[in-house]
Motif scaffolding. Structure first.
Motif, PDB file in Angstrom:
ATOM      1  N   SER A  33      50.719  43.328  43.719  1.00 44.22           N
ATOM      2  CA  SER A  33      49.579  43.558  42.795  1.00 44.22           C
ATOM      3  C   SER A  33      50.295  43.195  41.317  1.00 44.22           C
ATOM      4  O   SER A  33      49.318  43.415  40.538  1.00 44.22           O
ATOM      5  CB  SER A  33      49.715  45.197  42.845  1.00 44.22           C
ATOM      6  OG  SER A  33      50.905  45.678  42.457  1.00 44.22           O
ATOM      7  N   GLY A  34      51.276  42.431  41.489  1.00 48.15           N
ATOM      8  CA  GLY A  34      51.617  41.930  39.972  1.00 48.15           C
ATOM      9  C   GLY A  34      52.356  42.865  39.227  1.00 48.15           C
ATOM     10  O   GLY A  34      52.697  42.852  38.201  1.00 48.15           O
TER      11      GLY A  34
ATOM     12  N   THR B 108      55.179  45.190  34.765  1.00 46.85           N
ATOM     13  CA  THR B 108      54.614  44.022  35.559  1.00 46.85           C
ATOM     14  C   THR B 108      55.664  43.236  35.991  1.00 46.85           C
ATOM     15  O   THR B 108      56.941  43.426  35.809  1.00 46.85           O
ATOM     16  CB  THR B 108      54.174  43.214  34.532  1.00 46.85           C
ATOM     17  OG1 THR B 108      54.746  42.837  33.350  1.00 46.85           O
ATOM     18  CG2 THR B 108      52.708  43.813  33.969  1.00 46.85           C
TER      19      THR B 108
ATOM     20  N   VAL C 211      43.643  46.944  43.517  1.00 42.40           N
ATOM     21  CA  VAL C 211      44.180  45.840  43.061  1.00 42.40           C
ATOM     22  C   VAL C 211      43.288  44.602  43.153  1.00 42.40           C
ATOM     23  O   VAL C 211      42.455  43.999  44.202  1.00 42.40           O
ATOM     24  CB  VAL C 211      45.410  45.245  44.008  1.00 42.40           C
ATOM     25  CG1 VAL C 211      45.860  43.802  43.646  1.00 42.40           C
ATOM     26  CG2 VAL C 211      46.519  46.230  44.168  1.00 42.40           C
ATOM     27  N   ASP C 212      42.747  44.132  41.942  1.00 43.60           N
ATOM     28  CA  ASP C 212      41.459  43.408  41.629  1.00 43.60           C
ATOM     29  C   ASP C 212      40.517  44.142  42.016  1.00 43.60           C
ATOM     30  O   ASP C 212      40.303  45.286  41.259  1.00 43.60           O
ATOM     31  CB  ASP C 212      41.526  42.095  42.650  1.00 43.60           C
ATOM     32  CG  ASP C 212      42.649  41.248  41.788  1.00 43.60           C
ATOM     33  OD1 ASP C 212      43.211  41.018  40.594  1.00 43.60           O
ATOM     34  OD2 ASP C 212      43.364  40.289  42.676  1.00 43.60           O
ATOM     35  N   ASP C 213      39.690  43.700  42.870  1.00 42.14           N
ATOM     36  CA  ASP C 213      38.455  44.454  43.471  1.00 42.14           C
ATOM     37  C   ASP C 213      38.394  45.332  44.668  1.00 42.14           C
ATOM     38  O   ASP C 213      37.796  46.017  45.309  1.00 42.14           O
ATOM     39  CB  ASP C 213      37.039  43.671  43.457  1.00 42.14           C
ATOM     40  CG  ASP C 213      37.013  43.209  42.216  1.00 42.14           C
ATOM     41  OD1 ASP C 213      36.958  43.999  41.091  1.00 42.14           O
ATOM     42  OD2 ASP C 213      36.354  41.921  42.187  1.00 42.14           O
TER      43      ASP C 213
ATOM     44  N   LYS D  37      45.213  49.726  33.176  1.00 46.58           N
ATOM     45  CA  LYS D  37      45.463  48.470  33.860  1.00 46.58           C
ATOM     46  C   LYS D  37      46.768  48.028  33.718  1.00 46.58           C
ATOM     47  O   LYS D  37      47.655  48.150  32.699  1.00 46.58           O
ATOM     48  CB  LYS D  37      44.503  47.243  33.697  1.00 46.58           C
ATOM     49  CG  LYS D  37      42.960  47.748  33.783  1.00 46.58           C
ATOM     50  CD  LYS D  37      42.082  46.453  33.699  1.00 46.58           C
ATOM     51  CE  LYS D  37      40.862  46.570  34.113  1.00 46.58           C
ATOM     52  NZ  LYS D  37      39.765  45.691  33.982  1.00 46.58           N
TER      53      LYS D  37
ATOM     54  N   GLY E  37      49.277  44.470  35.162  1.00 49.55           N
ATOM     55  CA  GLY E  37      49.047  43.373  36.301  1.00 49.55           C
ATOM     56  C   GLY E  37      47.741  43.368  36.868  1.00 49.55           C
ATOM     57  O   GLY E  37      46.737  43.471  36.149  1.00 49.55           O
ATOM     58  N   ARG E  38      47.583  43.163  38.067  1.00 56.88           N
ATOM     59  CA  ARG E  38      46.462  43.234  38.732  1.00 56.88           C
ATOM     60  C   ARG E  38      45.837  44.637  39.336  1.00 56.88           C
ATOM     61  O   ARG E  38      44.942  44.740  39.920  1.00 56.88           O
ATOM     62  CB  ARG E  38      46.367  42.146  40.032  1.00 56.88           C
ATOM     63  CG  ARG E  38      46.639  40.779  39.411  1.00 56.88           C
ATOM     64  CD  ARG E  38      47.210  39.957  40.625  1.00 56.88           C
ATOM     65  NE  ARG E  38      46.197  40.078  41.753  1.00 56.88           N
ATOM     66  CZ  ARG E  38      46.509  39.943  43.158  1.00 56.88           C
ATOM     67  NH1 ARG E  38      47.744  39.997  43.612  1.00 56.88           N
ATOM     68  NH2 ARG E  38      45.702  40.031  44.266  1.00 56.88           N
TER      69      ARG E  38
ATOM     70  N   SER F  70      44.514  48.372  38.941  1.00 59.20           N
ATOM     71  CA  SER F  70      43.816  49.305  38.029  1.00 59.20           C
ATOM     72  C   SER F  70      43.918  50.813  38.583  1.00 59.20           C
ATOM     73  O   SER F  70      43.918  50.877  40.007  1.00 59.20           O
ATOM     74  CB  SER F  70      42.382  48.878  38.096  1.00 59.20           C
ATOM     75  OG  SER F  70      42.648  47.650  37.418  1.00 59.20           O
TER      76      SER F  70
END
Length: 223
Positions: free
Chosen positions: A205-206, A221, A143-145, A128, A130-131, A133
């Motif tokens: 995505s950060g 990041t 990105v998140d989910d 991971k 930032g956001r 994965s």
């Protein structure tokens, strides 16, 4: 995924390379143990397809030397022999799997993918930043989910960058990871194109991919 095929029968090696390439793998071919050693000295592979009988030395001898040096790359042995002793010897020297010739290319592909997934899972879980994965076992990115739709080479490029987050990766190192030695029609500047595509897909995505002029690229990041 990058695979080294060590096989002296040129027609078989090219047939395997062609099938794996169409399946999304980058492949190099070596016809001797010496040529394989040259490839391994400059390139990191996700797996080896290794014939037992080669012109200069046996594949089993190469495998023994690799394991003695601590190289744990997954190795699938190819053999025309039906002797249980030969198969046991290969496994005892550190082979992860084997196939008896002749074989179906689809089975070879499936076994290679299983070995690579197993090896990736053993190296660690999801990475991971930032956001963002990235899962080394499934080669999936989110990105998140929300899953990111990436091409094969974009996925490989992301893996190279996120595994080395915070460090500068040269164009040459990224090129080595994305293209095989046979891709002579692809220039080094192709990396710029793939970086641009990946940046676009990672927006929000950060995470940022920074250009280090004259040095390469660094992922970290954003801010």
């Amino acid at each position: 995924m990058r695979v080294l095929i060590v096989e002296d029968a040129a027609d078989m090696a090219e047939a395997v390379r062609g099938h794996l390439h169409r399946a999304g793998m980058t492949c190099d071919v070596a016809g001797t143990v010496a040529a394989a050693e040259d490839h391994l000295a400059v390139t990191t592979y996700d797996a080896l397809v290794l014939d037992i009988h080669l012109p200069d030395r046996t594949g089993t001898e190469l495998l023994r030397d690799l394991r003695a040096r601590g190289l744990r790359v997954p190795v699938l042995m190819l053999t025309a022999l039906f002797s249980v002793d030969d198969r046991v010897s290969a496994l005892d020297h550190g082979a992860d799997d084997y196939l008896v010739k002749p074989f179906d290319h689809r089975e070879l592909e499936a076994r290679l993918r299983a070995l690579i997934r197993r090896n990736a899972a053993q190296k660690g879980e999801e990475l991971k930043l930032g956001r963002l994965s990235w899962n080394p076992a499934t080669l999936g990115a989110r990105v998140d989910d929300e899953r990111i739709d990436l091409t094969r080479r974009e996925t490989v490029l992301l893996g190279l960058l996120i595994r080395n987050a915070g460090r500068t990766m040269s164009k040459e190192r990224l090129y080595e990871g994305l293209f095989s030695f046979s891709d002579t029609d692809v220039g080094l500047n192709a990396i710029e194109l793939y970086i641009a595509r990946l940046r676009k897909k990672l927006a929000g995505s950060g995470v940022a991919i920074e250009t280090r002029r004259g040095l390469g690229y660094r992922m970290d990041t954003d801010g």
